[in-house]
Write a protein that holds these residues in place. Structure first.
Motif, PDB file in Angstrom:
ATOM      1  N   SER A  38       0.855  -1.193   0.000  1.00 48.23           N
ATOM      2  CA  SER A  38       0.000   0.000   0.000  1.00 48.23           C
ATOM      3  C   SER A  38       0.888   1.239   0.000  1.00 48.23           C
ATOM      4  O   SER A  38       1.965   1.243   0.601  1.00 48.23           O
ATOM      5  CB  SER A  38      -0.952   0.010   1.201  1.00 48.23           C
ATOM      6  N   ALA A  39       0.425   2.269  -0.681  1.00 49.96           N
ATOM      7  CA  ALA A  39       1.196   3.512  -0.802  1.00 49.96           C
ATOM      8  C   ALA A  39       1.494   4.075   0.581  1.00 49.96           C
ATOM      9  O   ALA A  39       0.600   4.206   1.423  1.00 49.96           O
ATOM     10  CB  ALA A  39       0.431   4.532  -1.645  1.00 49.96           C
ATOM     11  N   VAL A  40       2.739   4.385   0.807  1.00 50.82           N
ATOM     12  CA  VAL A  40       3.234   4.943   2.070  1.00 50.82           C
ATOM     13  C   VAL A  40       2.788   4.064   3.250  1.00 50.82           C
ATOM     14  O   VAL A  40       2.631   4.527   4.369  1.00 50.82           O
ATOM     15  CB  VAL A  40       2.781   6.414   2.264  1.00 50.82           C
ATOM     16  N   ASN A  41       2.555   2.786   2.969  1.00 53.43           N
ATOM     17  CA  ASN A  41       2.121   1.802   3.971  1.00 53.43           C
ATOM     18  C   ASN A  41       0.905   2.284   4.775  1.00 53.43           C
ATOM     19  O   ASN A  41       0.768   1.984   5.953  1.00 53.43           O
ATOM     20  CB  ASN A  41       3.272   1.429   4.914  1.00 53.43           C
ATOM     21  N   PRO A  85      -5.636  14.497  -1.780  1.00 56.37           N
ATOM     22  CA  PRO A  85      -6.359  13.785  -2.839  1.00 56.37           C
ATOM     23  C   PRO A  85      -5.572  12.653  -3.482  1.00 56.37           C
ATOM     24  O   PRO A  85      -6.125  11.596  -3.765  1.00 56.37           O
ATOM     25  CB  PRO A  85      -6.681  14.885  -3.850  1.00 56.37           C
ATOM     26  N   THR A  86      -4.280  12.835  -3.696  1.00 53.15           N
ATOM     27  CA  THR A  86      -3.481  11.792  -4.329  1.00 53.15           C
ATOM     28  C   THR A  86      -3.473  10.528  -3.477  1.00 53.15           C
ATOM     29  O   THR A  86      -3.553   9.418  -3.994  1.00 53.15           O
ATOM     30  CB  THR A  86      -2.030  12.275  -4.557  1.00 53.15           C
ATOM     31  N   MET A  87      -3.379  10.685  -2.176  1.00 50.59           N
ATOM     32  CA  MET A  87      -3.378   9.520  -1.294  1.00 50.59           C
ATOM     33  C   MET A  87      -4.707   8.779  -1.397  1.00 50.59           C
ATOM     34  O   MET A  87      -4.745   7.552  -1.389  1.00 50.59           O
ATOM     35  CB  MET A  87      -3.104   9.916   0.155  1.00 50.59           C
ATOM     36  N   HIS A  88      -5.801   9.520  -1.502  1.00 58.63           N
ATOM     37  CA  HIS A  88      -7.110   8.885  -1.644  1.00 58.63           C
ATOM     38  C   HIS A  88      -7.159   8.094  -2.948  1.00 58.63           C
ATOM     39  O   HIS A  88      -7.638   6.953  -2.973  1.00 58.63           O
ATOM     40  CB  HIS A  88      -8.219   9.933  -1.600  1.00 58.63           C
TER      41      HIS A  88
END
Length: 169
Positions: A38-41, A85-88
């Protein structure tokens, strides 16, 4: 079964027997899901396991595709973990990886499974969110129907490799 064999021999199963799935196997499916990158865990996930007939029927009633009779339906959900928003957006990539892990683990365990999208259909997201009482900050991503394949299951492994889809630079 090794990993490559599992990937190349997995198929979408849509016809299930009524045989219940052992709790140990359900837990292994969820453990496999949560082993996904997962992105950035952030691990922005929540997994709902629908076993009750009435809940499964409610879920199936709003699905455009995915009206299969399986012992369980696993609904991977995106939890809002960031205001960026990018994380979402990346959370949906994370859920795709977790969903594929469930499909591969199911195959390894002798189960069949099929992935039916909920995201990005806003209407289905809203309906499933309400059925599962998820609240505004959790969004259903997919419905994964899981069970033992029925004796009359006709699903086939398909070779999807196509060299025309490869660009070497």
């Amino acid at each position: 079964m090794n990993t490559i064999d599992a990937i190349l021999s997995r198929k979408s199963v849509r016809n299930f027997s009524s045989q219940e799935i052992e709790e140990e196997k359900i837990n292994l499916l969820l453990k496999a899901a949560m082993a996904a990158p997962s992105a950035v865990n952030k691990q922005p996930w929540k997994f709902v396991v629908a076993k009750k007939k009435d809940k499964k029927e409610e879920i199936k009633s709003v699905m455009r595709f995915g009206k299969y009779d399986s012992p369980i339906i696993i609904i991977p959900c995106v939890k809002e973990t960031s205001t960026i928003p990018t994380m979402h957006d990346l959370a949906y990539c994370d859920l795709g990886a977790a969903t594929e892990n469930i499909l591969l683990a199911a195959h390894e365990l002798g189960l069949g499974a099929v992935w039916c999208a909920i995201y990005p259909n806003k209407k289905h997201i809203k309906q499933i969110r309400k059925i599962l009482d998820l609240g505004a900050l959790t969004s259903p991503f997919a419905a994964i129907y899981v069970g033992y394949p029925s004796d009359d299951d006709k699903s086939k492994v398909r070779d999807k490799f196509d060299e025309k889809n490869i660009v070497t630079i």
